[in-house]
Design an enzyme around this catalytic site. Structure first.
Site, PDB file in Angstrom:
ATOM      1  N   GLY A 106      54.947  37.494  34.152  1.00 37.09           N
ATOM      2  CA  GLY A 106      56.404  37.479  34.205  1.00 37.09           C
ATOM      3  C   GLY A 106      56.979  36.201  34.791  1.00 37.09           C
ATOM      4  N   GLY A 121      56.741  40.690  28.747  1.00 33.12           N
ATOM      5  CA  GLY A 121      58.078  40.262  28.317  1.00 33.12           C
ATOM      6  C   GLY A 121      58.223  40.041  26.816  1.00 33.12           C
ATOM      7  N   GLU A 126      44.374  39.454  34.139  1.00 34.45           N
ATOM      8  CA  GLU A 126      45.759  39.013  34.286  1.00 34.45           C
ATOM      9  C   GLU A 126      45.955  38.367  35.649  1.00 34.45           C
ATOM     10  OE1 GLU A 126      48.590  41.437  31.597  1.00 34.45           O
ATOM     11  OE2 GLU A 126      48.317  42.546  33.440  1.00 34.45           O
TER      12      GLU A 126
HETATM   13  P1  PGA Z   1      54.147  39.105  30.952  1.00 35.59           P
HETATM   14  O1  PGA Z   1      53.459  40.452  31.521  1.00 35.59           O
HETATM   15  O2  PGA Z   1      53.628  38.905  29.560  1.00 35.59           O
HETATM   16  O3  PGA Z   1      55.614  39.383  31.004  1.00 35.59           O
HETATM   17  O4  PGA Z   1      53.734  37.992  31.854  1.00 35.59           O
HETATM   18  C1  PGA Z   1      52.098  40.707  31.294  1.00 35.59           C
HETATM   19  C2  PGA Z   1      51.723  42.037  31.925  1.00 35.59           C
HETATM   20  O5  PGA Z   1      52.268  42.410  32.970  1.00 35.59           O
HETATM   21  O6  PGA Z   1      50.859  42.767  31.381  1.00 35.59           O
END
Ligand code: PGA
Length: 257
Positions: free
Chosen positions: A178, A240, A172
């Protein structure tokens, strides 16, 4: 050996237990047996909703799998406010996120702490989802792969190759979490491949072949199919978009897109 994709919804600090029940009911309404055949589908609610979701899964015989967002590394003791791996295992939790970037950045989790958690989760018979990823500055400096290799080495200290084989690593990039910014599918694929290569060097070829490497960071209905088509990407860790039943259902149905 084909790796079963793992689609996981990390709800973070959202939803009380009643809202959590409602989300699972709506989500499962939109899913069919072929979706559970195509991927393992995991929901990762806050601790306060684990019991409600476990009961719902058992009573309604849902094919959903339960995950937790964090844990302490000790089995029990004077650690006010903490939750132990055996407590989670007793609730039929199968996966535990270890070292999510929010825990690293906001709660001071170092690779050494993440390593203790990974080992404790394995010892309790559950599977860690080890999260790794570089910041924007590190990526722009050309250090993405070095950073991720360092996180893997530190977090997997003392873990055996057989244990790594069954594990999940979530790549990630911090700048994509996010933010609505997604790594290109090529970059995501390259980094997931780099994770696998690093594990192959450190452990065994079999471990590298067996481990599932997820991509996470602004995965949504519009980009999931392209990401999931990449050969090195074995699933998605979704923040999200996992809070919206219809969006997460589309993500779980990536194989039909
Ligand atoms: P996101 O978060 O899909 O909102 O970007 C991913 C995560 O924190 O695992």
């Amino acid at each position: 050996m084909a790796r079963t994709p793992l689609i996981a919804g990390n709800w973070k600090m959202h939803l009380n237990h009643l809202e959590a029940i409602q989300l699972v009911q709506q989500l499962t309404y939109h899913l069919e047996p072929r979706d559970y055949d195509a991927s393992e589908i995991v929901v990762i609610p806050p601790f306060t909703a684990l019991r409600s979701i476990q009961t719902l899964i058992e009573n309604d015989r849902l094919d959903l799998v339960l995950g937790a967002q964090n844990c302490h590394w000790e089995d029990g003791g004077a650690f006010t406010g903490e939750i132990s791996p055996p407590m989670l295992a007793k609730l039929k939790v199968a996966y535990v996120l270890c070292g999510h970037s929010e825990r690293r950045a906001l709660f001071g989790e170092t690779d050494e702490i993440v390593n203790r958690k990974v080992r404790a989760v394995l010892a309790a018979g559950m599977t860690p989802i080890l999260c790794v990823g570089e910041t924007l500055e590190q990526r722009e400096a050309g250090d993405a792969e070095t950073v991720v290799r360092g996180q893997l080495a530190g977090s997997l200290e003392g873990v055996g190759a057989e244990q790594v084989t069954g594990m999940v690593v979530a790549y990630e990039p911090v700048w994509a979490i996010g933010t609505g910014r997604t790594a290109t599918s090529t970059d995501a694929n390259d980094m997931c491949g780099a994770v696998r290569a690093a594990l192959g060097e450190r452990f065994t070829g079999a471990a590298a072949e067996g481990v599932r490497v997820q991509y996470g960071g602004s995965v949504k209905p519009g980009n999931v199919a392209e990401l999931m088509r990449q050969p090195e990407i074995d699933g998605a860790l979704v923040g999200g978009a996992s809070l919206d039943a219809e969006d997460f259902a589309v993500i779980c149905r990536h194989h039909r897109l």
